[in-house]
Enzyme design. Structure first.
Site, PDB file in Angstrom:
ATOM      1  N   LYS A 195       0.116  16.876 -25.433  1.00 40.44           N
ATOM      2  CA  LYS A 195      -1.164  16.364 -24.959  1.00 40.44           C
ATOM      3  C   LYS A 195      -1.264  16.387 -23.433  1.00 40.44           C
ATOM      4  O   LYS A 195      -2.369  16.353 -22.884  1.00 40.44           O
ATOM      5  CB  LYS A 195      -1.430  14.955 -25.499  1.00 40.44           C
ATOM      6  CG  LYS A 195      -1.346  14.819 -27.022  1.00 40.44           C
ATOM      7  CD  LYS A 195      -2.181  15.842 -27.742  1.00 40.44           C
ATOM      8  CE  LYS A 195      -2.187  15.692 -29.261  1.00 40.44           C
ATOM      9  NZ  LYS A 195      -0.871  15.724 -29.925  1.00 40.44           N
ATOM     10  N   TYR A 249       0.364  12.301 -44.010  1.00 46.25           N
ATOM     11  CA  TYR A 249       0.571  12.041 -42.585  1.00 46.25           C
ATOM     12  C   TYR A 249       1.539  10.879 -42.355  1.00 46.25           C
ATOM     13  O   TYR A 249       1.350   9.778 -42.885  1.00 46.25           O
ATOM     14  CB  TYR A 249      -0.766  11.723 -41.897  1.00 46.25           C
ATOM     15  CG  TYR A 249      -0.623  11.482 -40.415  1.00 46.25           C
ATOM     16  CD1 TYR A 249      -0.557  12.543 -39.519  1.00 46.25           C
ATOM     17  CD2 TYR A 249      -0.516  10.193 -39.907  1.00 46.25           C
ATOM     18  CE1 TYR A 249      -0.401  12.331 -38.167  1.00 46.25           C
ATOM     19  CE2 TYR A 249      -0.363   9.959 -38.546  1.00 46.25           C
ATOM     20  CZ  TYR A 249      -0.303  11.035 -37.688  1.00 46.25           C
ATOM     21  OH  TYR A 249      -0.135  10.821 -36.345  1.00 46.25           O
ATOM     22  N   TYR A 306       5.571  15.031 -36.574  1.00 46.62           N
ATOM     23  CA  TYR A 306       5.047  16.385 -36.320  1.00 46.62           C
ATOM     24  C   TYR A 306       6.139  17.455 -36.266  1.00 46.62           C
ATOM     25  O   TYR A 306       6.188  18.358 -37.093  1.00 46.62           O
ATOM     26  CB  TYR A 306       4.271  16.410 -34.993  1.00 46.62           C
ATOM     27  CG  TYR A 306       3.055  15.526 -34.964  1.00 46.62           C
ATOM     28  CD1 TYR A 306       1.821  16.013 -35.387  1.00 46.62           C
ATOM     29  CD2 TYR A 306       3.128  14.218 -34.511  1.00 46.62           C
ATOM     30  CE1 TYR A 306       0.692  15.202 -35.352  1.00 46.62           C
ATOM     31  CE2 TYR A 306       2.002  13.401 -34.473  1.00 46.62           C
ATOM     32  CZ  TYR A 306       0.794  13.900 -34.896  1.00 46.62           C
ATOM     33  OH  TYR A 306      -0.320  13.105 -34.868  1.00 46.62           O
TER      34      TYR A 306
HETATM   35  C1  LIG Z   1      -0.742  15.866 -31.349  1.00 46.19           C
HETATM   36  C2  LIG Z   1       0.565  16.437 -31.696  1.00 46.19           C
HETATM   37  C3  LIG Z   1       0.663  17.670 -32.365  1.00 46.19           C
HETATM   38  C4  LIG Z   1      -0.532  18.432 -32.855  1.00 46.19           C
HETATM   39  O1  LIG Z   1      -1.331  18.980 -31.839  1.00 46.19           O
HETATM   40  P1  LIG Z   1      -2.877  19.205 -32.131  1.00 46.19           P
HETATM   41  O2  LIG Z   1      -3.405  19.876 -30.949  1.00 46.19           O
HETATM   42  O3  LIG Z   1      -3.443  17.834 -32.351  1.00 46.19           O
HETATM   43  O4  LIG Z   1      -3.014  20.010 -33.368  1.00 46.19           O
HETATM   44  C5  LIG Z   1       1.909  18.188 -32.615  1.00 46.19           C
HETATM   45  N1  LIG Z   1       3.025  17.524 -32.247  1.00 46.19           N
HETATM   46  C6  LIG Z   1       2.977  16.337 -31.629  1.00 46.19           C
HETATM   47  C7  LIG Z   1       4.259  15.663 -31.295  1.00 46.19           C
HETATM   48  C8  LIG Z   1       1.747  15.750 -31.322  1.00 46.19           C
HETATM   49  O5  LIG Z   1       1.714  14.566 -30.711  1.00 46.19           O
END
Ligand SMILES: *Cc1c(COP(=O)(O)O)cnc(C)c1O
Length: 329
Positions: free
Chosen positions: A49, A260, A286
């Site tokens: 991000k 999720y 993730y």
């Molecule tokens: C937000 C996030 C993602 C996914 O990215 P997007 O752009 O929202 O698809 C992947 N890994 C981590 C650790 C994240 O925080």
């Protein structure tokens, strides 16, 4: 249009390292695996991000806003990085988080509080559904809020991953390496769209393979459609000169497990293997899921032995210190 034409504020340390997972590649007998370390962007423990926020916060500053409003899950990495970005630029930060206030703040939530964000608990709504409502309230009190969308995923945030693609292309040019495919966790679409458009702008032919993290929810359209629409708007904004084709959007939907944030054997196995072979930490929500997917695809012969696969480490390690991480003990 040139990327530099868009307002941007530096929030991280770039380029992030590109490293070769030698021991793991050898142990798995599979393809050569490189890792792009966006867990090391440096913004209050880092993550993908940071790249999106450079453009989003750049726009907020250009518009003269004095606070950021965004939202997500209680353990949102996006919200934690937004809180840090706000602090860096002297802005207030309001976070609309799913769930209710827990007895003990852990992981990302603890960091949100340390970083001085104001939390608005939102029960079942974990995708920032109340961002505009909270922003409207702030406006009534004379504030100038900037709305950062869920996951930072719009045509502004996604510019960060166009830039990231050019950064990778340049790193590979310098080292003389080539990658045939990029594998990463895809959840709100901005990373994915940026990588798809960035690939075209960089003139590269690597495949962009997103690993879907969320199961589609009732009332939402297919995630592929969202990524395609966002990619197409982004391509138009950058003057790519052609639409993005549906075939350019690859999402693997078979690794969403229990949904999720539900940590299963798949995530636990991947996190332990990478930690114990390379000393690199993944997160339980993730990257554990997405790296597990890469290993599973390698095991089923999806990649040729002479391919080089790049795994984009998108961060998220604070969640290891949240209830989701407890499954790893
Ligand atoms: C937000 C996030 C993602 C996914 O990215 P997007 O752009 O929202 O698809 C992947 N890994 C981590 C650790 C994240 O925080």
């Amino acid at each position: 249009m040139d990327l530099d034409a868009f307002p941007r504020t530096e929030l991280g340390f770039f380029p992030t390292p590109l490293c070769h997972l030698g021991r793991l590649s050898k142990a798995s007998g599979g393809p050569r695996i490189l890792m792009k370390r966006d867990d090391l962007t440096g913004l209050a423990t880092g993550g993908n991000k940071t790249r999106k926020l450079e453009y989003l916060v750049g726009e907020a500053l250009a518009q003269g806003c004095d606070c950021l409003v965004t939202g997500g899950a209680a353990q949102s990495n996006h919200c934690r990085q937004t809180a840090a970005a706000a602090a860096m630029r002297g802005l207030d930060c309001h976070l609309v988080l799913g769930g209710s206030e827990p007895e003990r703040a852990e992981g990302n939530l603890l960091l949100d509080l340390i970083l001085g964000a104001e939390i608005h608990w939102s029960g079942a709504l974990r995708k920032g559904e109340r961002i505009s409502e909270i922003a409207a309230g702030l406006e009534r009190r004379g504030k100038r809020p900037y709305l950062v969308p869920y996951g930072g995923s719009n045509e502004t945030g996604a510019l960060g991953f166009v830039r990231a693609s050019l950064e990778l292309s340049e790193q590979l040019r310098k080292t003389g390496e080539n990658v045939s495919r990029i594998v990463f966790a895809s959840s709100s679409g901005g990373t994915h769209a940026g990588l798809v458009v960035g690939r075209a702008l960089a003139g590269r032919d690597w495949k962009v393979t997103g690993i879907a993290i969320d199961k589609g929810e009732a009332g939402e359209g297919p995630f592929e459609d969202l990524v395609l629409e966002l990619s197409d708007r982004l391509a138009a904004r950058l003057g790519l000169g052609r639409p993005i084709a549906r075939e350019e959007i690859t999402l693997r939907n078979e690794f969403t497990g229990g949904g999720y944030g539900v940590v299963g054997e798949h995530e636990i196995g991947a996190i332990r293997l990478l930690a114990r072979s390379e000393g690199i930490l993944l997160d339980p929500v993730y990257t554990g899921r997405a790296f597990g997917a890469l290993l599973a695809l390698a095991a089923t012969g999806e990649f040729a032995k002479d391919e080089t696969i790049l795994f984009w480490h998108t961060g998220g390690t604070p969640a290891l210190f949240s209830p989701a991480g407890a499954a790893l003990a």
